[in-house]
Design a protein around this motif. Structure first.
Motif, PDB file in Angstrom:
ATOM      1  N   ASP A   1       0.860  -1.188   0.000  1.00  0.00           N
ATOM      2  CA  ASP A   1       0.000   0.000   0.000  1.00  0.00           C
ATOM      3  C   ASP A   1       0.889   1.229   0.000  1.00  0.00           C
ATOM      4  OD1 ASP A   1      -1.900   2.048   0.539  1.00  0.00           O
ATOM      5  OD2 ASP A   1      -3.164   0.604   1.592  1.00  0.00           O
ATOM      6  N   ASP A   2       0.526   2.233  -0.789  1.00  0.00           N
ATOM      7  CA  ASP A   2       1.346   3.442  -0.847  1.00  0.00           C
ATOM      8  C   ASP A   2       0.917   4.504   0.155  1.00  0.00           C
ATOM      9  OD1 ASP A   2      -0.998   4.232  -2.034  1.00  0.00           O
ATOM     10  OD2 ASP A   2      -0.054   5.091  -3.817  1.00  0.00           O
ATOM     11  N   ASN A   3      -0.092   4.206   0.945  1.00  0.00           N
ATOM     12  CA  ASN A   3      -0.556   5.134   1.975  1.00  0.00           C
ATOM     13  C   ASN A   3      -0.185   4.552   3.340  1.00  0.00           C
ATOM     14  OD1 ASN A   3      -2.541   6.050   4.067  1.00  0.00           O
ATOM     15  ND2 ASN A   3      -3.132   7.412   2.401  1.00  0.00           N
ATOM     16  N   ALA A   4       0.724   5.209   4.039  1.00  0.00           N
ATOM     17  CA  ALA A   4       1.258   4.671   5.298  1.00  0.00           C
ATOM     18  C   ALA A   4       0.177   4.421   6.346  1.00  0.00           C
ATOM     19  CB  ALA A   4       2.328   5.603   5.855  1.00  0.00           C
ATOM     20  N   ALA A   5      -0.736   5.358   6.500  1.00  0.00           N
ATOM     21  CA  ALA A   5      -1.779   5.203   7.520  1.00  0.00           C
ATOM     22  C   ALA A   5      -2.696   4.035   7.195  1.00  0.00           C
ATOM     23  CB  ALA A   5      -2.582   6.496   7.648  1.00  0.00           C
ATOM     24  N   ASP A   6      -3.092   3.917   5.927  1.00  0.00           N
ATOM     25  CA  ASP A   6      -3.947   2.801   5.523  1.00  0.00           C
ATOM     26  C   ASP A   6      -3.225   1.470   5.684  1.00  0.00           C
ATOM     27  OD1 ASP A   6      -5.969   4.560   4.873  1.00  0.00           O
ATOM     28  OD2 ASP A   6      -5.605   4.482   2.704  1.00  0.00           O
ATOM     29  N   MET A   7      -1.954   1.454   5.303  1.00  0.00           N
ATOM     30  CA  MET A   7      -1.185   0.217   5.408  1.00  0.00           C
ATOM     31  C   MET A   7      -1.046  -0.214   6.861  1.00  0.00           C
ATOM     32  SD  MET A   7       2.621  -0.798   4.076  1.00  0.00           S
ATOM     33  CE  MET A   7       3.428   0.198   5.317  1.00  0.00           C
ATOM     34  N   GLU A   8      -0.730   0.712   7.746  1.00  0.00           N
ATOM     35  CA  GLU A   8      -0.582   0.371   9.162  1.00  0.00           C
ATOM     36  C   GLU A   8      -1.883  -0.164   9.748  1.00  0.00           C
ATOM     37  OE1 GLU A   8       1.039   3.774  11.158  1.00  0.00           O
ATOM     38  OE2 GLU A   8       2.868   3.730   9.965  1.00  0.00           O
ATOM     39  N   ARG A   9      -2.994   0.470   9.405  1.00  0.00           N
ATOM     40  CA  ARG A   9      -4.289   0.013   9.899  1.00  0.00           C
ATOM     41  C   ARG A   9      -4.622  -1.384   9.372  1.00  0.00           C
ATOM     42  NH1 ARG A   9      -7.342   3.422   7.564  1.00  0.00           N
ATOM     43  NH2 ARG A   9      -8.186   2.002   6.033  1.00  0.00           N
ATOM     44  N   THR A  10      -4.425  -1.578   8.070  1.00  0.00           N
ATOM     45  CA  THR A  10      -4.729  -2.878   7.468  1.00  0.00           C
ATOM     46  C   THR A  10      -3.800  -3.954   7.998  1.00  0.00           C
ATOM     47  OG1 THR A  10      -5.499  -1.753   5.466  1.00  0.00           O
ATOM     48  CG2 THR A  10      -5.019  -4.099   5.289  1.00  0.00           C
ATOM     49  N   GLU A  11      -2.517  -3.630   8.144  1.00  0.00           N
ATOM     50  CA  GLU A  11      -1.579  -4.602   8.687  1.00  0.00           C
ATOM     51  C   GLU A  11      -1.983  -5.006  10.105  1.00  0.00           C
ATOM     52  OE1 GLU A  11       3.186  -5.248   9.455  1.00  0.00           O
ATOM     53  OE2 GLU A  11       2.436  -3.221   9.086  1.00  0.00           O
ATOM     54  N   ARG A  12      -2.352  -4.050  10.909  1.00  0.00           N
ATOM     55  CA  ARG A  12      -2.785  -4.338  12.283  1.00  0.00           C
ATOM     56  C   ARG A  12      -4.002  -5.265  12.271  1.00  0.00           C
ATOM     57  NH1 ARG A  12      -2.618   0.537  13.761  1.00  0.00           N
ATOM     58  NH2 ARG A  12      -4.766   1.071  13.252  1.00  0.00           N
ATOM     59  N   GLU A  13      -4.959  -4.988  11.389  1.00  0.00           N
ATOM     60  CA  GLU A  13      -6.164  -5.824  11.296  1.00  0.00           C
ATOM     61  C   GLU A  13      -5.821  -7.237  10.818  1.00  0.00           C
ATOM     62  OE1 GLU A  13      -8.903  -3.647   8.837  1.00  0.00           O
ATOM     63  OE2 GLU A  13      -9.064  -2.031  10.293  1.00  0.00           O
ATOM     64  N   LEU A  14      -4.944  -7.333   9.806  1.00  0.00           N
ATOM     65  CA  LEU A  14      -4.537  -8.654   9.314  1.00  0.00           C
ATOM     66  C   LEU A  14      -3.819  -9.452  10.391  1.00  0.00           C
ATOM     67  CD1 LEU A  14      -3.263  -7.768   5.735  1.00  0.00           C
ATOM     68  CD2 LEU A  14      -5.278  -9.148   6.303  1.00  0.00           C
TER      69      LEU A  14
END
Length: 70
Positions: A24-37
């Motif tokens: 993901d090229d959006n850091a905030a989205d990536m961090e949130r999605t990674e946390r959820e995964l």
């Protein structure tokens, strides 16, 4: 990102854990999605994340070379 060779020992045979790669090229989205995964799938999958395509391709190649399921 560094990929480590991760195996669980089940009896006497090592068991490879499948991987999920998040790009993901959006850091905030990536961090949130990674946390959820990680919260949902970390018992069955190893989760990797990166913001760069080259890094993602390198990670996939390294996992493949290690015989990992992606």
């Amino acid at each position: 990102m560094r990929v480590r060779n991760f195996q669980l020992i089940w009896g006497t045979e090592p068991v490879n854990i499948p991987a999920i790669l998040l790009l993901d090229d959006n850091a905030a989205d990536m961090e949130r999605t990674e946390r959820e995964l990680r919260s949902r799938y970390s018992t069955d999958y190893e989760v990797f994340s990166t913001m760069e395509v080259a890094s993602a391709l390198n990670t996939l190649q390294t996992l493949k070379n290690d015989g990992r399921e992606v």
